[in-house]
Every structure is written in structure tokens, then in C-alpha cells.
Design an enzyme around this catalytic site. Sequence first.
Site, short mmCIF file in Angstrom:
data_model
loop_
_atom_site.label_atom_id
_atom_site.label_comp_id
_atom_site.label_asym_id
_atom_site.label_seq_id
_atom_site.Cartn_x
_atom_site.Cartn_y
_atom_site.Cartn_z
N ALA A 62 0.86 -1.17 0.00
CA ALA A 62 0.00 0.00 0.00
C ALA A 62 0.90 1.23 0.00
O ALA A 62 2.08 1.14 0.36
CB ALA A 62 -0.88 -0.02 1.24
N GLY A 101 0.47 -5.12 0.71
CA GLY A 101 -0.61 -5.10 -0.28
C GLY A 101 -0.17 -5.68 -1.62
O GLY A 101 -0.99 -6.22 -2.37
N GLU A 104 -0.59 -9.24 -1.26
CA GLU A 104 -2.03 -9.52 -1.18
C GLU A 104 -2.65 -9.52 -2.58
O GLU A 104 -3.49 -10.36 -2.90
CB GLU A 104 -2.70 -8.52 -0.25
N GLU A 124 3.64 -5.62 7.34
CA GLU A 124 2.77 -4.61 7.95
C GLU A 124 3.05 -4.36 9.43
O GLU A 124 3.00 -3.23 9.90
CB GLU A 124 1.29 -5.00 7.77
N1 3HC Z 1 4.67 3.46 0.08
C1 3HC Z 1 5.15 4.65 -0.29
N2 3HC Z 1 6.46 4.87 -0.55
C2 3HC Z 1 7.29 3.82 -0.41
C3 3HC Z 1 6.85 2.56 -0.02
C4 3HC Z 1 5.46 2.38 0.23
N3 3HC Z 1 4.94 1.20 0.59
N4 3HC Z 1 7.91 1.72 0.03
C5 3HC Z 1 8.98 2.45 -0.32
N5 3HC Z 1 8.61 3.72 -0.59
C6 3HC Z 1 9.47 4.81 -1.05
C7 3HC Z 1 10.54 5.16 -0.03
O1 3HC Z 1 10.07 6.08 0.93
C8 3HC Z 1 11.61 5.78 -0.92
O2 3HC Z 1 11.20 7.07 -1.25
P1 3HC Z 1 12.29 8.25 -1.53
O3 3HC Z 1 13.10 7.77 -2.69
O4 3HC Z 1 11.43 9.42 -1.82
O5 3HC Z 1 13.07 8.35 -0.26
C9 3HC Z 1 11.51 4.94 -2.19
O6 3HC Z 1 10.20 4.34 -2.16
C10 3HC Z 1 12.52 3.84 -2.29
O7 3HC Z 1 12.48 3.07 -1.10
P2 3HC Z 1 13.78 2.35 -0.54
O8 3HC Z 1 14.87 3.32 -0.37
O9 3HC Z 1 13.34 1.57 0.66
O10 3HC Z 1 14.13 1.39 -1.76
P3 3HC Z 1 14.86 0.00 -1.81
O11 3HC Z 1 15.04 -0.34 -3.22
O12 3HC Z 1 16.02 0.00 -0.88
O13 3HC Z 1 13.80 -1.04 -1.19
C11 3HC Z 1 11.65 -2.02 -0.86
C12 3HC Z 1 12.64 -1.36 -1.84
C13 3HC Z 1 12.23 -3.37 -0.39
C14 3HC Z 1 10.37 -2.24 -1.57
C15 3HC Z 1 11.48 -1.10 0.36
O14 3HC Z 1 11.15 0.18 -0.10
C16 3HC Z 1 10.41 -1.52 1.34
O15 3HC Z 1 10.61 -2.43 2.12
N6 3HC Z 1 9.28 -0.81 1.33
C17 3HC Z 1 8.24 -0.96 2.31
C18 3HC Z 1 7.34 -2.10 2.00
C19 3HC Z 1 6.22 -2.18 2.98
O16 3HC Z 1 6.35 -1.96 4.17
N7 3HC Z 1 5.05 -2.54 2.46
C20 3HC Z 1 3.87 -2.73 3.25
C21 3HC Z 1 3.08 -1.47 3.22
S1 3HC Z 1 1.67 -1.62 4.25
C22 3HC Z 1 0.53 -2.42 3.31
O17 3HC Z 1 0.81 -2.84 2.23
C23 3HC Z 1 -0.83 -2.55 3.93
C24 3HC Z 1 -1.72 -3.50 3.18
O18 3HC Z 1 -1.76 -4.73 3.83
C25 3HC Z 1 -3.10 -2.97 3.10
#
Ligand code: 3HC
Length: 647
Positions: A62, A101, A104, A124
Amino acid sequence: MALTRIDRDGEIAVITIDNPPVNALSQALRQDLWDAVAALDADPSVAAVVLTCAGRTFIAGADVTEFGKPPQPPHLPDLVDRIEGAAKPWIAAIHGSALGGGFEVAMGCRFRVAARGASVGLPEVTLGIVPGASGTVRTPRLAGVQAAVTLVTTGKPVRAPAALSMGLVDALADDLVPEAVAFARDALTRPLPAPVSARAIAPVDDAFWTEAEAATRKAAKGAEAPLRALACLRRASEVAFPEATAFERQTFMDLRGSEQAAALRHVFFAERAAPRPARLRDVAPRKLAHVGVIGGGTMGAGIIAACQDAGLAVTLIERDDEALARGVANLRAIHDGAVSRGRLTADAAAARLDTLTASTDYAAIGACDLVIEAVFEQIDVKRAVFDALGRHARADAVLATNTSYLDPRDIAQGLPHPERFIGLHFFSPANVMRLLEIVPVRNTAPDVLATGFDLARRLGKIPVQSGICDGFIGNRILKRTRAEAEALLREGVPIAAVDAAMRAHGMAMGPFEAQDLGGLDIAFLQREGARAAGQDIPETLGDILVRAGRKGQKTGGGWYDYAPGQRKPMPSAAVAALLSPHLAPDPGMAPEAIARRIIGAMAAEGQAILDEGIAASAADIDLVKIHGYGYPRWRGGPMFQQSRVNP
Ligand code: 3HC
Ligand code: NAI
């Protein structure tokens, strides 16, 4: 601008998401996918749909930036159901990471094909929430309850080969999209499997849940989301799909607005901002392949292990053969520990020792791109080291000091090519703690500073730049924290009550038990040094204990007594007698009030550090506390907490 593109390979439609940087499921992307289902269903020439992503990764989840705002339709759970309910089967083609997400959505597809290097997961809980689009309900249907509990409550992703054996994905691919298209074509020749939501969950007994709850509670250390996620999984194993998803959604909505989720989002963005300061955006770091470490003691050995774990070549310099042998033994002990914990193979540990260059001769330092000094905390010893480095290191090699309290400018005095000098302050144990304080001096060249950040990236550490002051950011706040803890004692709060209050706040240890573990003498000697230099430093309660021979666990007692060979702190009658003339009667302060006082002191010192320009942001200070001092991540750090009290 469209965030998706549809191409055709015969009867297979390939829909490619292109929503940089990580294809997060923003409202606009959800809408595009929503519309794509209808369009592809309506097209009689399409038999199946491959869902893939452009850029570095599959959908990473998400869009976290939307979490502070009201949810906008189409909602993700509805989108996942719609993909699953499409008339044509969808096949997710996963590269990079399918997270939250993103995974998912992949579970809404009929099949999942993953590139060999990909990973999938439900992180999450690390954001203080639970999966919100059926992650806790579909995962046990794919991989069983046990695997789902691990995946969801830890939030740790798994690599594609493991995901295949767990049943989370159906096939691995080398050439992802063509192989996913071939997979789709082949799948159409057989009856399709039931959609994931229609599959059964193999039941587990009550004892499983009791155990899982105890283990999750212990690992969560005060974080709420892992236990709430476990409750969702349990519900999913007991009730029908729609009821389970409704329960999960309600839990997700509850937690999304929680204080812990706000704190964890703050840390998420702080950690991503820290490695890339704007001022270094266009500055390339210097070459970094070979690191020299001067001194193989506690810190030196840990720094070497961290560098070797990152694949860097290392040269160790010690002052004599005996110290060199001790340094190598220190390193061996670290690697052996990793082997016994299953983190390293015995062969890899042996290879790390074989490839270490260990010498007492500075001539060996000529090969190094970066040299980190970690010798005794004495200015004359450090100066002598930098004098030798000035003569033996390459003129373009970065020269760094790991000093905790000395002024780096004094250490670098007279160094030829002073633009290559910098402070790199690691935290003990240096191969474990993720914080790296980076301390440039006035002469430090931008590409040398960039090399410090590059080192942090390679070592998997969180870099925080600090200006020069006594103790830099972290130890300066530590000093103030200890002073506040002592002030509470003088007001009559018992030692054990202060420690218990900070543990209840989520710290691994209270301030007094932590001092007993690390030793009271180091800070004492520093104060004595400053007193000898004419500074007016009042006697602390800790000084009284050290003067009575109580230096901590290593002397059998400090703030507490310890039974021989034991680490369990026991209230000490001797300490009570030594300190009682200085202490007021117990005011019976509540644990929350004690914690508030200490957090308030940390935040006040943090504010002073910001005001003086020592730290670039409050978020950086929070990262220092979380990654260097065990501050609970789910609290967001002292600056974040204080900002919520006084916005
Ligand atoms: N939403 C919005 N922005 C995100 C994001 C997300 N889920 N994940 C990463 N970003 C952004 C970062 O803030 C960063 O932004 P910036 O360049 O402006 O600083 C950019 O994307 C790149 O992120 P990373 O530096 O972390 O990039 P990497 O290549 O090192 O890693 C990744 C990639 C492994 C995908 C890592 O970004 C990551 O782990 N992201 C988080 C994933 C996450 O937690 N997902 C779950 C979200 S909650 C959800 O999905 C709820 C659902 O169940 C309803
Ligand atoms: P230590 O006493 O464990 O190790 C120092 C090592 O330096 C010893 O092995 C010694 O033989 C070697 N040494 C001394 N003089 C030398 C010389 N002239 N040439 C080569 N080697 C020499 O000390 P520790 O704890 O590793 O600390 C080292 C530095 O790291 C200090 O500046 C300290 O302030 C800093 N530091 C320590 C932390 C800690 O928690 N121990 C945390 C962060 C920084």
C-alpha cells in the site's frame, strides 16, 4: 498519466504497472487495476492475464504516504477480490519484492510466478498495522497456519525458493515475463485450481495458539501489531472467509490511526531519508574496497567483522605481536558466535580469518582505501597513530577515528591532506548495532563525507551525521539521561523503580542496570580527567559508588549486587547505606511519570543539539536513540514522542 500498460502475447494479456519508485498501490493505481479487470474480462480475445511491474520491484505494498489520510475507493481488499473474481485467471509475475498489499494482490491472482532473486512478505507489523487486504486470511490458505504466523507476526520477507517450498508461489523463473506467459498458457490446458479464498485451512489446536501468543508477545517487546495480527490469523482459522476478512479489516483500520503506527511510519521515513542527505546528492564517494583497522580490541574486532560480512577486504594493525594475536582471537570469537547462531557457515568463518591481513607494520596500510582508528581513548596514543598513518597511508585514503569523546580536530592536528579526515563513530558491538555517527570536521572534503555514508550503506548501517560536541549526539544525550536518572534518585525514587519504569517504556534495560553491565568506571574516569583539568564537575552518585569500589557487574556490584556468575540485579544494602545521606524519602512516583521525566530530559538535550546545529533533524536524533541505544522503535524516539505531547 496511466500507471499501467497492457500488451498482448497472443491470447495472454500482459499488464505492466509502472508507478515509480516501488509501484506502491496509490489510489490512482488501484483505480487503473480496477478498470483493467473489467476491460480484460470484456475482451473475448484474452484468455489469461499476466500481472507484472516495471522498475526495481513488484508492488511493494500500500502507499504508506496515504496512511495519514481518509481511505479512498477503490479499497484494496475489494480490488484483490475483484482480481480473484475476474473471469480470466490472473498470474502474478514477481520480481524484486512483493510486500504487504503487493503480496495480497498476488494472492488474489490464481497463480504466482517469481524471479529467483525475488522475495515476498507481509511487513505490515513493522509499520504498526496488520495486513489490511486479506493477508492474514489468504496466507494460511496457501501456506498453512504455521508458516502464516511466522510470516505475518515477524514481518520478515522470504526469498523466492523458500516461498516456493512454503506454497506461497507456484513456480520460479529466470526470464520472468516470457516464462510467466508460458506458465499461463500451460495452466489454461488444465482445470484451474480453486481461488485462494475458497481453499480450506488445515486446523491447529489450542495449544498451538497459546504457544504462538507467548512467543509473539515476547518478541514484540511492547509492540501491539504482532499480537493483533496473530488474533486475525486465529480468527481466520476459525470462521468463514468473509467474516475473517471483516475482522482483519476492522483491526487494520483500528491500528492505522494508532500512536504506534504513526511512530513506526515516522521511523520508516526517517530511515529512508538518513542515508541520502540532500547536500551529498551529486557527490560521488571515493573507492572503497579495502579497509584498514587500527586496534583489534572490542571495537576494532567488531568493525572488522562488520566489514568482512559486507565483503570488504580488511587489514588489522596492532601495536605488538601479543596484542595482534588477541585482536585476531577477538575476531575469531565474533565469527564463532555467528557460526553457533547459524548465521555463518564454519567454512565462511574460516575464510574470513584466512583473508584478514594482520600486522604490526604500518607498511601494510598502503593497500587501504579507508582506515578506521579504534585504539585506546587517549589523545597522545591516537595522535601517534595518525602520525604513522600520515606517513604510510595513500594520500587519497580516507582516515577515520572511532573516538567516543575526544575532539576529532585535536586528533587530526598536523595530518597531511587533512581533507581526508573524518569521525566514524560505531556502537558496541560494532558488527550488530546499526547506528553509525558520521562526524566531519571543517576540513573534511565532500567526497570523504560521502564515503562515510557509502560505508554505512555497504555495512547495512543507519548513518547519522553529527557535529562536534562532547559525546556527539548519542553519548551527549546518554549523559543527560543518566543525570536525570540520578536526579530522580536524589528525589527519593528507588533505583529499581527507575529501571523498571524504563523497561516498561520498552527499553531492553533501565539506565542503572545498563551502567552496571557496561561499567561505571569509564564515565567516572572521564569526569575525573575533566576535574583534574580544572573543570567544575559536581560529584555524582555514580562517583560515590566507584570510589567505594563498585564499578558494576565486573566487580560483583555497582548500583545493584550480583551473585557470583549471575547477571540478575539485586537491590543492595551497601548501596543504600552509601547513598542514603543524599536521598530524599520515596515520593511513590508512578512508572509513567518516571519515564516521562527521563524521556523529557532526552528530548530537551536533543532540542539543544538541534538548536546548536549538531544534528540535522529531530528524526536523525530519534534514529540515534533507536539504533544505538535500544530505544523502542514503536515509540518513534524521544523527539517524536515529545512532539506528540507538545505539537
Ligand atoms: N509506500 C510509499 N512509498 C514507499 C513505499 C510504500 N509502501 N515503500 C517504499 N517507498 C518509497 C521510499 O520512501 C523511498 O522514497 P524516496 O526515494 O522518496 O526516499 C523509495 O520508495 C525507495 O524506497 P527504498 O529506499 O526503501 O528502496 P529500496 O530499493 O532499498 O527497497 C523495498 C525497496 C524493499 C520495496 C522497500 O522500499 C520496502 O521495504 N518498502 C516498504 C514495504 C512495505 O512496508 N510494504 C507494506 C506497506 S503496508 C501495506 O501494504 C498494507 C496492506 O496490507 C493494506
Ligand atoms: P579496547 O581497549 O578494547 O581496544 C583498543 C585496542 O587498541 C587494543 O587492542 C590495543 O592493543 C590497541 N592499541 C592501542 N594502542 C595502539 C597502537 N598504538 N597501535 C595499534 N593498536 C593499538 O578499546 P575499545 O573499547 O575497542 O575502544 C577503542 C576506541 O573506540 C576508543 O576510542 C573508544 O572510545 C571507541 N569506542 C568504544 C566503544 C565501546 O563501547 N567500547 C563504543 C564506541 C567507540
